[in-house]
Design a protein around this motif. Structure first.
Motif, PDB file in Angstrom:
ATOM      1  N   LEU A 162       0.865  -1.268  -0.093  1.00  0.00           N
ATOM      2  CA  LEU A 162      -0.027  -0.231  -0.161  1.00  0.00           C
ATOM      3  C   LEU A 162       0.877   1.299  -0.121  1.00  0.00           C
ATOM      4  O   LEU A 162       1.624   1.591   0.824  1.00  0.00           O
ATOM      5  CB  LEU A 162      -0.726  -0.073   1.230  1.00  0.00           C
ATOM      6  N   LYS A 163       0.793   1.963  -1.034  1.00  0.00           N
ATOM      7  CA  LYS A 163       1.523   3.170  -1.140  1.00  0.00           C
ATOM      8  C   LYS A 163       0.754   4.257  -1.828  1.00  0.00           C
ATOM      9  O   LYS A 163      -0.412   4.121  -2.432  1.00  0.00           O
ATOM     10  CB  LYS A 163       2.724   3.050  -2.162  1.00  0.00           C
ATOM     11  N   ALA A 164       0.966   5.592  -1.524  1.00  0.00           N
ATOM     12  CA  ALA A 164       0.511   6.772  -2.043  1.00  0.00           C
ATOM     13  C   ALA A 164       1.299   7.809  -2.397  1.00  0.00           C
ATOM     14  O   ALA A 164       2.429   7.752  -1.683  1.00  0.00           O
ATOM     15  CB  ALA A 164      -0.519   7.417  -1.028  1.00  0.00           C
ATOM     16  N   ASP A 165       1.037   8.412  -3.448  1.00  0.00           N
ATOM     17  CA  ASP A 165       2.186   9.584  -3.876  1.00  0.00           C
ATOM     18  C   ASP A 165       1.628  10.866  -3.154  1.00  0.00           C
ATOM     19  O   ASP A 165       0.592  11.446  -3.218  1.00  0.00           O
ATOM     20  CB  ASP A 165       1.892   9.964  -5.553  1.00  0.00           C
ATOM     21  N   PRO A 166       2.727  11.476  -2.313  1.00  0.00           N
ATOM     22  CA  PRO A 166       2.437  12.714  -1.486  1.00  0.00           C
ATOM     23  C   PRO A 166       2.511  13.720  -2.408  1.00  0.00           C
ATOM     24  O   PRO A 166       1.950  15.271  -1.820  1.00  0.00           O
ATOM     25  CB  PRO A 166       3.429  12.699  -0.440  1.00  0.00           C
ATOM     26  N   ALA A 167       2.891  13.944  -3.689  1.00  0.00           N
ATOM     27  CA  ALA A 167       3.181  15.071  -4.653  1.00  0.00           C
ATOM     28  C   ALA A 167       2.030  15.234  -5.452  1.00  0.00           C
ATOM     29  O   ALA A 167       1.052  14.079  -5.408  1.00  0.00           O
ATOM     30  CB  ALA A 167       4.340  14.752  -5.217  1.00  0.00           C
ATOM     31  N   GLY A 168       1.684  16.221  -6.003  1.00  0.00           N
ATOM     32  CA  GLY A 168       0.658  16.461  -7.059  1.00  0.00           C
ATOM     33  C   GLY A 168      -0.630  17.013  -6.526  1.00  0.00           C
ATOM     34  O   GLY A 168      -0.755  17.343  -5.164  1.00  0.00           O
ATOM     35  N   LEU A 169      -1.627  17.220  -7.196  1.00  0.00           N
ATOM     36  CA  LEU A 169      -2.942  17.507  -6.894  1.00  0.00           C
ATOM     37  C   LEU A 169      -3.786  16.517  -5.831  1.00  0.00           C
ATOM     38  O   LEU A 169      -3.418  15.474  -5.907  1.00  0.00           O
ATOM     39  CB  LEU A 169      -3.798  17.945  -8.013  1.00  0.00           C
ATOM     40  N   VAL A 170      -4.417  17.208  -4.591  1.00  0.00           N
ATOM     41  CA  VAL A 170      -5.065  16.463  -3.975  1.00  0.00           C
ATOM     42  C   VAL A 170      -6.201  15.570  -4.256  1.00  0.00           C
ATOM     43  O   VAL A 170      -6.855  16.179  -5.023  1.00  0.00           O
ATOM     44  CB  VAL A 170      -5.307  17.075  -2.474  1.00  0.00           C
ATOM     45  N   GLU A 171      -6.140  14.361  -4.082  1.00  0.00           N
ATOM     46  CA  GLU A 171      -7.571  13.568  -4.387  1.00  0.00           C
ATOM     47  C   GLU A 171      -7.629  12.924  -2.751  1.00  0.00           C
ATOM     48  O   GLU A 171      -6.962  12.509  -1.998  1.00  0.00           O
ATOM     49  CB  GLU A 171      -7.196  12.293  -5.096  1.00  0.00           C
ATOM     50  N   GLY A 172      -8.995  12.906  -2.545  1.00  0.00           N
ATOM     51  CA  GLY A 172      -9.776  12.304  -1.141  1.00  0.00           C
ATOM     52  C   GLY A 172     -11.111  11.835  -1.323  1.00  0.00           C
ATOM     53  O   GLY A 172     -11.583  11.863  -2.320  1.00  0.00           O
ATOM     54  N   THR A 173     -11.534  11.550  -0.138  1.00  0.00           N
ATOM     55  CA  THR A 173     -13.113  11.302  -0.227  1.00  0.00           C
ATOM     56  C   THR A 173     -13.725  11.817   1.118  1.00  0.00           C
ATOM     57  O   THR A 173     -13.249  11.779   2.358  1.00  0.00           O
ATOM     58  CB  THR A 173     -13.388   9.775  -0.049  1.00  0.00           C
ATOM     59  N   VAL A 174     -15.107  12.349   0.955  1.00  0.00           N
ATOM     60  CA  VAL A 174     -15.672  13.022   2.196  1.00  0.00           C
ATOM     61  C   VAL A 174     -16.217  11.721   3.095  1.00  0.00           C
ATOM     62  O   VAL A 174     -16.873  10.934   2.306  1.00  0.00           O
ATOM     63  CB  VAL A 174     -16.775  13.971   1.679  1.00  0.00           C
ATOM     64  N   ILE A 175     -15.880  11.763   4.087  1.00  0.00           N
ATOM     65  CA  ILE A 175     -16.313  10.672   5.259  1.00  0.00           C
ATOM     66  C   ILE A 175     -17.659  10.976   5.831  1.00  0.00           C
ATOM     67  O   ILE A 175     -18.729  10.181   5.999  1.00  0.00           O
ATOM     68  CB  ILE A 175     -15.433  10.550   6.376  1.00  0.00           C
ATOM     69  N   GLU A 176     -17.605  12.173   6.223  1.00  0.00           N
ATOM     70  CA  GLU A 176     -18.818  12.961   6.962  1.00  0.00           C
ATOM     71  C   GLU A 176     -18.832  14.299   6.772  1.00  0.00           C
ATOM     72  O   GLU A 176     -18.065  15.013   6.676  1.00  0.00           O
ATOM     73  CB  GLU A 176     -18.853  12.500   8.351  1.00  0.00           C
ATOM     74  N   CYS A 177     -19.976  15.176   6.894  1.00  0.00           N
ATOM     75  CA  CYS A 177     -20.181  16.524   6.817  1.00  0.00           C
ATOM     76  C   CYS A 177     -21.041  17.053   7.810  1.00  0.00           C
ATOM     77  O   CYS A 177     -22.174  16.117   8.184  1.00  0.00           O
ATOM     78  CB  CYS A 177     -20.292  16.935   5.496  1.00  0.00           C
ATOM     79  N   ARG A 178     -21.007  18.312   8.287  1.00  0.00           N
ATOM     80  CA  ARG A 178     -21.995  18.736   9.103  1.00  0.00           C
ATOM     81  C   ARG A 178     -21.745  20.366   9.016  1.00  0.00           C
ATOM     82  O   ARG A 178     -20.794  21.019   8.378  1.00  0.00           O
ATOM     83  CB  ARG A 178     -21.715  18.490  10.658  1.00  0.00           C
ATOM     84  N   THR A 179     -22.696  21.027   9.813  1.00  0.00           N
ATOM     85  CA  THR A 179     -22.783  22.564   9.689  1.00  0.00           C
ATOM     86  C   THR A 179     -22.207  23.030  11.074  1.00  0.00           C
ATOM     87  O   THR A 179     -22.976  22.612  12.106  1.00  0.00           O
ATOM     88  CB  THR A 179     -24.083  23.040   9.206  1.00  0.00           C
ATOM     89  N   ASP A 180     -21.263  23.393  11.316  1.00  0.00           N
ATOM     90  CA  ASP A 180     -20.807  24.126  12.678  1.00  0.00           C
ATOM     91  C   ASP A 180     -21.045  25.525  12.829  1.00  0.00           C
ATOM     92  O   ASP A 180     -20.972  26.298  11.973  1.00  0.00           O
ATOM     93  CB  ASP A 180     -19.254  24.040  12.646  1.00  0.00           C
ATOM     94  N   LYS A 181     -21.655  26.033  14.242  1.00  0.00           N
ATOM     95  CA  LYS A 181     -22.028  27.348  14.158  1.00  0.00           C
ATOM     96  C   LYS A 181     -21.020  28.278  13.853  1.00  0.00           C
ATOM     97  O   LYS A 181     -21.120  29.403  13.211  1.00  0.00           O
ATOM     98  CB  LYS A 181     -22.554  27.531  15.675  1.00  0.00           C
ATOM     99  N   GLY A 182     -19.628  28.011  14.439  1.00  0.00           N
ATOM    100  CA  GLY A 182     -18.700  29.026  14.450  1.00  0.00           C
ATOM    101  C   GLY A 182     -17.918  28.960  12.992  1.00  0.00           C
ATOM    102  O   GLY A 182     -17.219  29.803  12.559  1.00  0.00           O
ATOM    103  N   LYS A 183     -17.783  27.552  12.505  1.00  0.00           N
ATOM    104  CA  LYS A 183     -16.970  27.087  11.368  1.00  0.00           C
ATOM    105  C   LYS A 183     -17.579  27.248  10.039  1.00  0.00           C
ATOM    106  O   LYS A 183     -17.006  27.484   9.005  1.00  0.00           O
ATOM    107  CB  LYS A 183     -16.111  25.721  11.611  1.00  0.00           C
ATOM    108  N   GLY A 184     -18.815  27.137  10.074  1.00  0.00           N
ATOM    109  CA  GLY A 184     -19.732  26.650   8.970  1.00  0.00           C
ATOM    110  C   GLY A 184     -19.692  25.354   8.407  1.00  0.00           C
ATOM    111  O   GLY A 184     -19.674  24.467   9.107  1.00  0.00           O
ATOM    112  N   PRO A 185     -19.707  25.277   6.856  1.00  0.00           N
ATOM    113  CA  PRO A 185     -19.618  23.794   6.509  1.00  0.00           C
ATOM    114  C   PRO A 185     -18.344  23.207   6.803  1.00  0.00           C
ATOM    115  O   PRO A 185     -17.189  23.849   6.511  1.00  0.00           O
ATOM    116  CB  PRO A 185     -19.993  24.040   5.158  1.00  0.00           C
ATOM    117  N   VAL A 186     -18.355  21.997   7.408  1.00  0.00           N
ATOM    118  CA  VAL A 186     -17.226  21.233   7.915  1.00  0.00           C
ATOM    119  C   VAL A 186     -17.236  19.891   7.169  1.00  0.00           C
ATOM    120  O   VAL A 186     -18.439  19.033   7.403  1.00  0.00           O
ATOM    121  CB  VAL A 186     -17.085  21.187   9.616  1.00  0.00           C
ATOM    122  N   THR A 187     -16.260  19.323   6.664  1.00  0.00           N
ATOM    123  CA  THR A 187     -16.290  17.964   6.266  1.00  0.00           C
ATOM    124  C   THR A 187     -15.127  17.258   6.879  1.00  0.00           C
ATOM    125  O   THR A 187     -14.123  17.718   7.445  1.00  0.00           O
ATOM    126  CB  THR A 187     -16.030  17.826   4.730  1.00  0.00           C
TER     127      THR A 187
END
Length: 542
Positions: A162-187
Motif C-alpha cells: 500500500l503506497k500513495a503519492d504525496p506529490a501532485g494535486l490532492v485527491e480524497g473522499t468525504v467521510i462525513e459532513c456537518r454544519t458548525d455554528k462557528g466554522k460553517g460547513p465542515v467535512t
C-alpha cells in the motif's frame, strides 16, 4: 466493521487509549469516525469506525469503499449476526481484504471456534481452515492480544504494498459532513493522494471551497495533511455530501466552472428522467384510448353513447375512493440531523415505509444543523412535527414551537427516534371497536304485559351462556342474522327489576324498540364494546 455492540469502538479506544465508546449515546456508534493511531512499532494506521446498527447500512458501505483493509469484529459470545453478514458483503463488493478480530474472548461463554465455523458459510475461510483470512482472538475491554492484531494489519499492508503519492494535486473522499455554528460547513475527509495545505481550492460533488483551517480528530490545528490521514476541513462554500470525491483544482474560477458544469449535467439528467416518465404516461394513455376505440368498433352512435355512459358510470366509484384516500390520516415531518450521514440513515429508514394505506408519511423537509425558527414555521404550514437527531433547539425556537403547538422531538439514538415516529403514526390510526360477548339467552315464550294504558311485549328467556347485564348492549338474532341492535328498557326476574341475570336463570326482558317483533326461538346476545388502539404495520427492520 461488524454488528452493533460487538465492541468496535471499544477496540479503537484501547488502541488510542481514549474513551469514545463511553461518550456515545447508549454506547452505540451513530456516526462514521476517522482516527489516526500511532502503534508502539512506530507505524501509523488510520481507522474508520463505522456504526453497527441496521439503520446505518449506507455509512458502512461508504466506509468499505474508502478503506484498504477491513477489520471484521465479531463477538465470541454472539457469533455471526445480521450486520456481520452485511459488512462481509460490503467488503467483498469493494474488493477489500478482511482481517477477522474475534472480540470478547474473556467472557466464559465465548466460543471463537464456533464463530469461525459460522463464517465458513459466508465464504470467510480462516488460515487454520486452509483459507487466507487472518484470525485474532482479542478482548477489547481488557486490551488482550491487541499487539497481535496490530502486527496482522501491518503485515497485510506490507504484502499489499500500500503506497500513495504525496506529490501532485490532492485527491480524497468525504467521510462525513456537518454544519458548525462557528466554522460553517465542515467535512471529515481522508486524503488519498497528494498533500493538503491551507489555501488549497477543493471541489466535492456540487460544492467547492478554499481550505481555511484543518484539524485532526483531537481538534488540533494542522498545517498540512498527507495521504491516508483523516482531517476536518473548514472553508467550504456549500456542504458536500458524504461519499463525494474531493479533487484539488488550480483556482477558484476553475472550481466554480466545475461545480456549474456538474450542476448543469445533473439538471439535464433530471429533465431527461422527467421526460421519460411523461413519455411512459403518454404511451399508457394512448394504449388505453386505443383499447377504448377498439371496443366501439362496429357500433352505431346509440350503442357508442350507451357504452360511454357505462364507462363513465363505472368511473364514479373510483373518484369517490380517490376522495376517501385523500382523507387518510397524514403525518407530515421535518427531519434535522447533526451530520449528513445521520440524515441519510434516517431517510433510508423512512424509505422503507410501506403502510400508506393506513397513514400517509409526508417528509416535508430535511437538513443538517440545529432546529431553526424557519423549521417551526414550515411545520406549522403543514401541521407537522420536527424530529431532531443529535441536534438542539434554542430557547427562542422552543418558545415559538410551544406558541404554535408544534412538537419538537429530539433524540440521540436512532431507534428511539424511529419508535417515536411509529408512536405518532399509531396515534393517527382510527381505533378498532371490538365486541366481547358477555352472555347469550334464547327466547322461550312471549307475554303481553300492560303498563298503564300501554301493552308491551316481554320475551321470556333462559340464559344459556355467561350473564345478561342490563347496562350493556344487546343483539337480536334470528336464523343467524342480526335483526336488531340496541339496549333493554327492562330486565326482570320473578317480577323484580334486576341489573344482571346469570347462566341457567330465566328472566323477562323488553327491548327499547317497540317496532321490533320478537319471536320464540330468537337469540338474545349481550355484548360489551371495547375500543382497541391500532398499530401501524410498518416494520423498519429493527
Amino acid at each position: 466493521m461488524g454488528h452493533v455492540d460487538h465492541g468496535k469502538t471499544t477496540l479503537l479506544d484501547q488502541l488510542r487509549k481514549t474513551q469514545v465508546a463511553a461518550m456515545e449515546a447508549g454506547g452505540i456508534t451513530q456516526h462514521i469516525g476517522a482516527f489516526s493511531v500511532h502503534l508502539s512499532s512506530g507505524n501509523r494506521i488510520t481507522f474508520l469506525d463505522t456504526p453497527g446498527h441496521a439503520a446505518f447500512s449506507a455509512i458502512r458501505e461508504r466506509g468499505a469503499n474508502v478503506t484498504n483493509i477491513v477489520i471484521l469484529v465479531v463477538a465470541a459470545d454472539d457469533g455471526v449476526m445480521k450486520q456481520t453478514v452485511e459488512s462481509i458483503k460490503h467488503a467483498k463488493n469493494a474488493n477489500v481484504p478482511i482481517i477477522l478480530a474475534i472480540n470478547k474472548c474473556d467472557k466464559p461463554e465465548a466460543d471463537p471456534e464456533r464463530v469461525k465455523r459460522e463464517l465458513l458459510s459466508h465464504d470467510i475461510v480462516c488460515e487454520e481452515f486452509g483459507g487466507d483470512i487472518q484470525s485474532i482472538n482479542i478482548s477489547a475491554l481488557k486490551g488482550e492480544n491487541l499487539q497481535a492484531l496490530s502486527e496482522a494489519i501491518v503485515t497485510l499492508a506490507e504484502v499489499m504494498e500500500l503506497k500513495a503519492d504525496p506529490a501532485g494535486l490532492v485527491e480524497g473522499t468525504v467521510i462525513e459532513c456537518r454544519t458548525d455554528k462557528g466554522k460553517g460547513p465542515v467535512t471529515t475527509a481522508i486524503v488519498q493522494r497528494g498533500t493538503l495545505r491551507k489555501g488549497a481550492v477543493l471541489v466535492a460533488g456540487r460544492a467547492w471551497g478554499k481550505v481555511r483551517l484543518m484539524f485532526d480528530e483531537n481538534n488540533t490545528m494542522l498545517s498540512e495533511v498527507g495521504p491516508s490521514m483523516p482531517v476536518e476541513i473548514v472553508g467550504w462554500k456549500d456542504l458536500p455530501s458524504a461519499g463525494d470525491e474531493i479533487l484539488e483544482v488550480e483556482s477558484e474560477q476553475r472550481a466554480r466552472e466545475v461545480v456549474d458544469w456538474r450542476t448543469d449535467v445533473e439538471e439535464e439528467e433530471r429533465i431527461q428522467k422527467d421526460l421519460e416518465v411523461i413519455s411512459a404516461k403518454q404511451h399508457e394513455h394512448r394504449e388505453a384510448h386505443r383499447k377504448t376505440l377498439d371496443t366501439f368498433y362496429g357500433m352505431n352512435w346509440k350503442q357508442k353513447n350507451s357504452a360511454l355512459y357505462k364507462t363513465s358510470r363505472h368511473l364514479i366509484p373510483q373518484r369517490t375512493s380517490e376522495r376517501i384516500t385523500d382523507d387518510n390520516p397524514t403525518v407530515p415531518l421535518i427531519v434535522k440531523g447533526d451530520v449528513d450521514g445521520s440524515v441519510e440513515a434516517i431517510l433510508n429508514v423512512i424509505d422503507t415505509y410501506n403502510a400508506e394505506e393506513e397513514c400517509e408519511l409526508n417528509l416535508v423537509h430535511f437538513g443538517i444543523g440545529d432546529i431553526s425558527e424557519s423549521d417551526i414555521v414550515l411545520a406549522e404550514t403543514f401541521n407537522g412535527s420536527v424530529y431532531g437527531f443529535n441536534v438542539n433547539a434554542n430557547k427562542t425556537v422552543q418558545q415559538l414551537a410551544a406558541k404554535k403547538n408544534i412538537p419538537i422531538k429530539l433524540h440521540k439514538i436512532i431507534y428511539h427516534l424511529v419508535e417515536d415516529l411509529k408512536e405518532e403514526l399509531n396515534s393517527k390510526l382510527t381505533p378498532i371497536t371490538e365486541e366481547i360477548v358477555k352472555g347469550e339467552a334464547s327466547v322461550l315464550a312471549l307475554f303481553d304485559v300492560t303498563v298503564g294504558k300501554k301493552v308491551t311485549q316481554v320475551a321470556g328467556c333462559r340464559v344459556q351462556k355467561g350473564a345478561l347485564e342490563k347496562k350493556l348492549k344487546f343483539k337480536l338474532k334470528r336464523n343467524n342474522n342480526v335483526i336488531w341492535t340496541g339496549c333493554l328498557s327492562s330486565l326482570k326476574h320473578h317480577k323484580n327489576d334486576v341489573q344482571s341475570v346469570k347462566m341457567g336463570v330465566e328472566c323477562g326482558l323488553n327491548l327499547d324498540d317497540d317496532d321490533i317483533e320478537v319471536k320464540v326461538g330468537d337469540e338474545i346476545i349481550c355484548f360489551e364494546e371495547r375500543t382497541i388502539s391500532r398499530k401501524t404495520s410498518w416494520d423498519p427492520g429493527f
